[in-house]
Enzyme design. Structure first.
Site, PDB file in Angstrom:
ATOM      1  N   GLY A  11     100.785  12.471 -27.742  1.00  0.00           N
ATOM      2  CA  GLY A  11     100.114  13.765 -27.542  1.00  0.00           C
ATOM      3  C   GLY A  11     100.859  14.906 -28.215  1.00  0.00           C
ATOM      4  N   ASP A  12     100.213  16.064 -28.245  1.00  0.00           N
ATOM      5  CA  ASP A  12     100.813  17.295 -28.805  1.00  0.00           C
ATOM      6  C   ASP A  12     101.173  17.152 -30.278  1.00  0.00           C
ATOM      7  OD1 ASP A  12     100.789  18.368 -26.161  1.00  0.00           O
ATOM      8  OD2 ASP A  12     102.578  17.192 -25.755  1.00  0.00           O
ATOM      9  N   GLY A  14      99.610  18.327 -32.761  1.00  0.00           N
ATOM     10  CA  GLY A  14      99.151  19.448 -33.593  1.00  0.00           C
ATOM     11  C   GLY A  14      97.719  19.251 -34.071  1.00  0.00           C
ATOM     12  N   LYS A  15      96.939  18.549 -33.222  1.00  0.00           N
ATOM     13  CA  LYS A  15      95.516  18.306 -33.558  1.00  0.00           C
ATOM     14  C   LYS A  15      94.758  19.609 -33.713  1.00  0.00           C
ATOM     15  CE  LYS A  15      94.295  15.929 -29.959  1.00  0.00           C
ATOM     16  NZ  LYS A  15      95.477  15.420 -29.308  1.00  0.00           N
ATOM     17  N   LYS A  17      95.210  22.540 -34.956  1.00  0.00           N
ATOM     18  CA  LYS A  17      95.100  23.179 -36.264  1.00  0.00           C
ATOM     19  C   LYS A  17      94.192  22.364 -37.194  1.00  0.00           C
ATOM     20  CE  LYS A  17      97.120  23.101 -40.531  1.00  0.00           C
ATOM     21  NZ  LYS A  17      98.173  23.286 -41.508  1.00  0.00           N
ATOM     22  N   GLY A  39      95.618  20.751 -23.943  1.00  0.00           N
ATOM     23  CA  GLY A  39      95.606  22.193 -24.199  1.00  0.00           C
ATOM     24  C   GLY A  39      95.922  22.536 -25.637  1.00  0.00           C
ATOM     25  N   HIS A  40      95.105  23.410 -26.198  1.00  0.00           N
ATOM     26  CA  HIS A  40      95.386  23.950 -27.529  1.00  0.00           C
ATOM     27  C   HIS A  40      95.609  25.433 -27.362  1.00  0.00           C
ATOM     28  CE1 HIS A  40      93.973  20.395 -29.411  1.00  0.00           C
ATOM     29  NE2 HIS A  40      92.700  20.639 -29.319  1.00  0.00           N
ATOM     30  N   GLN A 219      95.270  14.150 -25.416  1.00  0.00           N
ATOM     31  CA  GLN A 219      96.523  13.393 -25.240  1.00  0.00           C
ATOM     32  C   GLN A 219      96.814  12.598 -26.523  1.00  0.00           C
ATOM     33  OE1 GLN A 219      94.195  13.042 -22.228  1.00  0.00           O
ATOM     34  NE2 GLN A 219      95.116  15.017 -21.857  1.00  0.00           N
ATOM     35  N   THR A 234      98.452   8.530 -19.246  1.00  0.00           N
ATOM     36  CA  THR A 234      97.429   9.293 -18.552  1.00  0.00           C
ATOM     37  C   THR A 234      96.377   8.315 -18.032  1.00  0.00           C
ATOM     38  OG1 THR A 234      96.048  11.289 -18.682  1.00  0.00           O
ATOM     39  CG2 THR A 234      96.016   9.833 -20.621  1.00  0.00           C
TER      40      THR A 234
END
Ligand code: IMP
Length: 442
Positions: A11-12, A14-15, A17, A39-40, A219, A234
């Protein structure tokens, strides 16, 4: 042409952008799993938005945003996002569609999430405490509340009362009032009504009419309930296959699957992480990745654990998802490091393996085997052409590509959508439309 985009690590990646960059090519963006644990953070016109449930496409005029049946929805969280968008003058109106089959997260799910974590003690998962796991538990146990059930007052009342009673038997220091839960739910149901639809049918019709869909995962692959580092995962399937099941479309409609990976690795919450580095000592690589990469969770604000890129873990991700190509993000965070390592396999119980095992204890016992590269001093920040990258950065990416055995189609070199090197168009023609040799800028 439809595209699924998802995280290839924990996860995280940078999807946000990349989704922002490619969204204008699509008519519809559909979320298919997870909830407001994702969260973005997005800046538009100098204003900050944190989107957790509503696909980011809402910030692009004219794009329809779908929340599929595979998502679990906290209606209060959804309305908070909608209100923020309306407050900023964004036309939400008819542009949100919510599946009648999506399950609802209720206040008792949050309490049960906290209770389950407290009971696990040392072995806690480090969840986001948003009630995600217990909501999916109720779905599988066939006692969940679906968005489409909110109109059935008699059935809803019985189900909520039973669930609140069950919660009150488990959580001993407070008592929840079923009537208060129901009253709020009915209010929310009224507000939600105009957005609720049969998403599967709506998507089928839209695609028949020639509209293209971007399926957006939340995720990351290694947090997938089945294929991730169980139990430190998750509670939904984050893998590409669930884009079909979680939105109600056939898998043949996922024409291109784009995996997003950082040029290094991060993880939030507990669980094994073979390439993890200590982060607290200034001057160390872990500290560099954490600070230069600004690695803090969007939802919980927790510092993310950081480490070298794990190509052996990416290999697993490529197999599980059937990735058509990868986008490497945050390459610029590696600028200035004298040497860069990539994990290409592990030593496990005296054996050498070249792909991540998925048993948590086995992963914890894995000793990474690294290939080491010379770093680069030049800045890659904002570079938009392959030949604008320092030779050592190109060498690094080429070796990573050779190790993982899948094409790197995009490289992100900064937070702006222009800070991108596009090596192969994922959304023009089929997956084989461009040749690997055409290393041109976006
Ligand atoms: P849950 O999804 O809240 O049940 O948390 C389960 C695990 O997934 C925890 O380790 C969380 O930190 C992690 N997790 C959940 N959502 C995200 C996300 O959007 N990014 C990264 N990690 C996440």
């Amino acid at each position: 042409m439809n595209l699924a985009i998802l995280g290839a690590q924990w996860g995280d990646e940078g999807k946000g952008k990349i989704v922002d960059l490619i969204t204008p090519r699509f008519s519809i963006v559909a979320r298919y799993q997870g909830g407001h644990n994702a969260g973005h953070t997005v800046y538009v016109g100098g204003r900050k938005f944190v989107l957790r449930l509503i696909p980011y496409g809402i910030l692009h005029p004219g794009i329809t945003c779908v929340i599929g049946n595979g998502v679990v929805i906290d209606t209060a969280a959804l309305f908070a996002e909608i209100d923020e968008l309306i407050g900023a003058g964004i036309d939400v109106g008819k542009r949100i569609v919510v599946s009648d089959k999506a399950h609802v997260i209720l206040p008792y799910h949050r309490d049960l999430d906290l209770l389950a974590e407290a009971r696990r003690g040392e072995r806690k998962i480090g969840t986001t405490s948003r009630g995600i796991g217990p909501a999916y538990e109720d779905k599988i146990a066939r006692r969940g509340i679906r968005v489409g059930d909110l109109a059935d007052h008699a059935g809803l009342e019985q189900e909520v009362r039973d669930n609140v009673n069950a919660r009150n038997r488990l959580v001993q220091d407070t008592t929840m009032d079923a009537k208060a839960v129901l009253d709020q739910l009915r209010q929310h149901a009224e507000r939600l009504k105009p957005w609720v639809r049969d998403v599967s049918l709506m998507l089928a019709q839209a695609m028949r009419d020639g509209q293209s869909v971007l399926f957006e995962g939340a995720q990351g692959t290694l947090l997938d309930i089945d294929h991730g580092t169980y139990p430190y995962v998750t509670s939904s399937n984050c893998v590409a296959g669930n884009a079909a099941a979680g939105a109600g479309v056939g898998p043949d409609l996922l024409h291109y699957i784009l995996g997003i990976t950082k040029a290094y690795t991060t993880r939030v919450g507990s669980g094994p992480f073979p390439t993890e580095l200590p982060m607290n000592v200034p001057g160390t690589v872990g500290h560099h990745l954490s600070t230069v990469g600004q690695e803090r969770g969007t939802v919980t604000g927790r510092p993310r654990r950081c480490g070298w890129l794990d190509a052996a873990a990416l290999k697993r991700s490529i197999i599980i998802n059937g990735l058509s190509g990868l986008c490497i993000t945050k390459l610029d965070v590696l600028d200035g490091l004298p040497e860069i390592k990539v994990c290409v396999g592990y030593e496990l119980a005296g054996r050498r393996i070249d792909i991540l095992p998925l048993d948590a204890d086995e992963i914890a016992a894995c000793v990474p085997v690294y290939e080491t590269f010379a770093g680069w001093n030049e800045s890659t920040f904002g570079v938009t052409r392959w030949d604008g990258l320092p030779p050592n950065a190109r060498r690094y990416l080429e070796r990573v590509q050779a190790h993982i055995g899948a094409p790197i189609d995009m490289v992100s070199t900064g937070p702006d959508r222009d800070h991108t090197i596009l090596l192969r168009h994922p959304y023009q023609g089929g997956p084989d439309a461009a040749t690997r040799k055409e290393r041109t800028a976006c």
